[in-house]
Design an enzyme around this catalytic site. Structure first.
Site, PDB file in Angstrom:
ATOM      1  N   CYS A  29      18.268  -7.994 -10.026  1.00  0.00           N
ATOM      2  CA  CYS A  29      19.197  -9.127  -9.619  1.00  0.00           C
ATOM      3  C   CYS A  29      20.045  -9.589 -10.945  1.00  0.00           C
ATOM      4  CB  CYS A  29      18.172 -10.360  -9.372  1.00  0.00           C
ATOM      5  SG  CYS A  29      19.187 -11.982  -8.945  1.00  0.00           S
ATOM      6  N   CYS A  32      20.143 -13.172 -11.748  1.00  0.00           N
ATOM      7  CA  CYS A  32      18.644 -13.636 -12.346  1.00  0.00           C
ATOM      8  C   CYS A  32      18.730 -13.328 -13.765  1.00  0.00           C
ATOM      9  CB  CYS A  32      17.584 -12.673 -11.510  1.00  0.00           C
ATOM     10  SG  CYS A  32      17.447 -13.219  -9.881  1.00  0.00           S
TER      11      CYS A  32
END
Length: 100
Positions: A29, A32
């Site tokens: 991600c 993230c």
């Protein structure tokens, strides 16, 4: 304070008392990866708040229990109860405001 890796073995115990910030994330991600240093900086700045990260790929049961559909998701807990929840990339000021 250092950031804890949270798993099914230590999740419930970690959030049970006091204030805890949990970052739900995954290695693939992009947002993230941008959120991670912000969460780390929050952990260094807020010594009274425990900070943990849950890798959703390795801990699907925890993610399912908290209805994590998008990452990064941050959940602020107080004594085991959800205080606030933010989905998406959040600056440190918004993370701090989750505990007010």
């Amino acid at each position: 304070m250092s950031v804890l890796e949270l798993t099914k073995e230590n999740f419930s115990q970690t959030i049970a008392s006091g204030d805890t910030l949990v970052d739900f994330w995954a290695t693939w991600c992009g947002p993230c990866k941008m959120q991670s240093p912000i969460v780390d900086a929050f952990a260094e700045k807020q010594s009274a708040v425990k900070v943990g990260k849950v890798n959703v790929d390795e801990n699907m049961d925890i993610a399912k229990d908290y209805g994590i559909m998008s990452i990064p998701t941050l959940i602020a807990f107080r004594d085991g109860e959800i205080l606030n929840k933010k989905i998406g990339l959040s600056p440190i000021e918004e993370i701090e405001a989750m505990f007010q």
